[in-house]
Design a protein around this motif. Structure first.
Motif, mmCIF file in Angstrom:
data_model
loop_
_atom_site.group_PDB
_atom_site.id
_atom_site.type_symbol
_atom_site.label_atom_id
_atom_site.label_comp_id
_atom_site.label_asym_id
_atom_site.label_seq_id
_atom_site.Cartn_x
_atom_site.Cartn_y
_atom_site.Cartn_z
ATOM 1 N N UNK A 1 21.043 -2.736 28.726
ATOM 2 C CA UNK A 1 21.603 -3.156 30.007
ATOM 3 C C UNK A 1 21.593 -4.680 30.074
ATOM 4 N N UNK A 2 22.666 -5.265 30.581
ATOM 5 C CA UNK A 2 22.750 -6.722 30.716
ATOM 6 C C UNK A 2 21.693 -7.228 31.689
ATOM 7 N N UNK A 3 21.137 -8.399 31.386
ATOM 8 C CA UNK A 3 20.091 -8.968 32.237
ATOM 9 C C UNK A 3 20.624 -9.245 33.642
ATOM 10 N N UNK A 4 21.935 -9.449 33.772
ATOM 11 C CA UNK A 4 22.523 -9.669 35.088
ATOM 12 C C UNK A 4 22.293 -8.502 36.025
ATOM 13 N N UNK A 5 22.254 -7.288 35.478
ATOM 14 C CA UNK A 5 22.010 -6.111 36.309
ATOM 15 C C UNK A 5 20.548 -6.009 36.715
ATOM 16 N N UNK A 6 19.657 -6.602 35.911
ATOM 17 C CA UNK A 6 18.250 -6.695 36.297
ATOM 18 C C UNK A 6 18.130 -7.624 37.509
ATOM 19 N N UNK A 7 18.801 -8.771 37.437
ATOM 20 C CA UNK A 7 18.787 -9.707 38.566
ATOM 21 C C UNK A 7 19.363 -9.064 39.821
ATOM 22 N N UNK A 8 20.438 -8.282 39.650
ATOM 23 C CA UNK A 8 21.051 -7.616 40.796
ATOM 24 C C UNK A 8 20.088 -6.632 41.450
ATOM 25 N N UNK A 9 19.354 -5.888 40.632
ATOM 26 C CA UNK A 9 18.404 -4.910 41.176
ATOM 27 C C UNK A 9 17.293 -5.597 41.962
ATOM 28 N N UNK B 1 14.009 -10.784 45.891
ATOM 29 C CA UNK B 1 13.992 -12.247 45.812
ATOM 30 C C UNK B 1 14.322 -12.856 47.180
ATOM 31 N N UNK B 2 15.297 -12.288 47.877
ATOM 32 C CA UNK B 2 15.672 -12.815 49.194
ATOM 33 C C UNK B 2 14.518 -12.716 50.191
ATOM 34 N N UNK C 1 8.225 -10.709 41.889
ATOM 35 C CA UNK C 1 8.847 -9.712 41.012
ATOM 36 C C UNK C 1 8.336 -9.785 39.573
ATOM 37 N N UNK C 2 7.610 -10.838 39.225
ATOM 38 C CA UNK C 2 7.157 -10.998 37.842
ATOM 39 C C UNK C 2 6.265 -9.835 37.399
ATOM 40 N N UNK C 3 5.306 -9.467 38.248
ATOM 41 C CA UNK C 3 4.399 -8.373 37.884
ATOM 42 C C UNK C 3 5.162 -7.064 37.735
ATOM 43 N N UNK C 4 6.167 -6.872 38.585
ATOM 44 C CA UNK C 4 6.988 -5.663 38.536
ATOM 45 C C UNK C 4 7.776 -5.607 37.226
ATOM 46 N N UNK C 5 8.346 -6.752 36.833
ATOM 47 C CA UNK C 5 9.106 -6.815 35.582
ATOM 48 C C UNK C 5 8.210 -6.503 34.383
ATOM 49 N N UNK C 6 7.031 -7.103 34.376
ATOM 50 C CA UNK C 6 6.109 -6.864 33.260
ATOM 51 C C UNK C 6 5.679 -5.402 33.216
ATOM 52 N N UNK D 1 17.844 2.525 47.806
ATOM 53 C CA UNK D 1 19.139 1.836 47.783
ATOM 54 C C UNK D 1 18.929 0.318 47.739
ATOM 55 N N UNK D 2 17.728 -0.099 47.384
ATOM 56 C CA UNK D 2 17.404 -1.501 47.074
ATOM 57 C C UNK D 2 17.693 -2.489 48.195
ATOM 58 N N UNK D 3 17.548 -2.058 49.445
ATOM 59 C CA UNK D 3 17.737 -2.989 50.566
ATOM 60 C C UNK D 3 19.171 -3.389 50.793
ATOM 61 N N UNK D 4 20.123 -2.616 50.279
ATOM 62 C CA UNK D 4 21.538 -2.991 50.385
ATOM 63 C C UNK D 4 22.233 -2.355 51.589
ATOM 64 N N UNK D 5 21.476 -1.652 52.420
ATOM 65 C CA UNK D 5 22.009 -1.062 53.648
ATOM 66 C C UNK D 5 21.041 -1.380 54.769
#
Length: 337
Positions: free
Chosen positions: A9-17, A22-23, A28-33, A69-73
């Motif tokens: 998966x492209x890293x851009x989709x990681x940023x999108x998720x 971030x807002x 998010x660093x601990x979550x990524x690790x 839904x990742x806070x998108x609604x």
């Protein structure tokens, strides 16, 4: 390892998720690790991560935010909603009835978006209803992933899309979205929708309570790759190469003979998909490398040899070019999960 896990998966989709976290100023660093993804990769625009790690990140984000839904609604899709969505659709007799239940369920749990199903000229259209400015591509993709992905699982086969329209402008990771949905994806359209043959609606549901448990254990990662677009020419060539040892991969002219397609036609069709034979080979080597480093105990030297590199240093340079990190860094991040 399941077959769907072998994609990347492209890293851009990681940023999108992670966008809404971030807002909100959340760490998010601990979550990524924990998901086996190095936070440093977010600064490498060409980086990619294994589908299994990305699926794990989706799960972790939903657990931390209590929103699938990742806070998108404006109304969160509470944890457990996806489970209920699948259960409500499972007891349908046909795909058509299941899709109607899925769309009804999403209308109940989301406030800002809904979907409608319609038929015209032997085609089925599923359109997203919304107001205001176009949303991020990731928002539309997530909504349609629930509908198309669960629908495909219910009938035990991918619902082949004939077209996909999106209100948003074309994102940097558009190739990944086209691979997930279809080659005929169009952006800056009046309404977001997907289209497929209406004959799918009459297909029976083949899943049951037992298979549902297995499906839910793998979700959502299995939806990200397993029901991607495997009908294009690039996907066909990739499957062909996957069956062969790397030292038996054909040159372009030999490939055209094997596929019984003139070289000029093959080149033109690949160009229409935004691909080239060299890019397909490079991307396959990249995906294999990422998955070997993330999911096997092979040494870096062994991986380099298996991928056809003359020495580990050549593999190191190629991997850093592909992903923005060294093989060792990628493995350490994966082992941290």
């Amino acid at each position: 390892m399941e077959d769907w896990e072998k994609g990347t998966i492209a890293i851009g989709l990681v940023s999108e998720a992670l966008h809404n976290m971030h807002q909100r100023g959340m760490d998010t660093d601990a979550l990524l690790l924990q998901a086996g993804i190095s936070p440093r990769l977010l600064m490498a625009p060409h980086a990619r991560v294994a589908a299994a790690n990305y699926g794990r990140l989706w799960y972790l984000i939903s657990q931390v935010t209590d929103d699938e839904f990742f806070g998108m609604d404006s109304h969160p899709m509470r944890v457990g909603s996806f489970n209920l969505l699948c259960r409500s659709a499972l007891h349908s007799a046909t795909l058509g009835k299941a899709l109607e239940r899925i769309l009804d369920f999403l209308r109940l749990v989301l406030d800002d978006m809904s979907g409608t199903l319609s038929k015209q000229d032997r085609l089925t259209h599923i359109a997203i209803n919304e107001s205001g400015s176009p949303r991020r591509m990731f928002t539309y993709a997530t909504f349609l992933l629930f509908v198309h992905g669960v629908g495909s699982w219910l009938i035990g086969r991918r619902i082949k899309l004939t077209s996909a329209d999106f209100r948003c402008s074309e994102p940097l990771s558009s190739l990944d979205y086209k691979i997930r949905f279809c080659d005929h994806a169009h952006f800056e359209q009046p309404q977001t929708s997907i289209t497929f043959d209406a004959a799918y609606l009459d297909l029976p549901i083949v899943q049951n309570q037992r298979t549902l448990q297995s499906f839910l254990r793998e979700a959502p990662g299995n939806l990200l790759v397993k029901y991607s677009n495997h009908d294009g020419l690039a996907a066909t060539i990739r499957r062909h190469l996957r069956q062969l040892p790397m030292n038996e991969w054909s040159d372009f002219d030999s490939l055209s003979e094997e596929l019984q397609t003139p070289a000029s036609t093959l080149r033109r069709k690949l160009s229409q998909e935004g691909q080239s034979y060299q890019a397909i080979k490079d991307n396959l080597r990249r995906d294999l490398a990422i998955n070997y480093l993330s999911g096997s105990s092979r040494s870096i030297e062994e991986i380099a040899v298996s991928l056809g590199f003359a020495d580990p240093s050549a593999f190191h340079r190629a991997f850093k070019k592909w992903t923005g990190s060294s093989p060792g860094e990628h493995r350490r991040a994966s082992s941290a999960s």
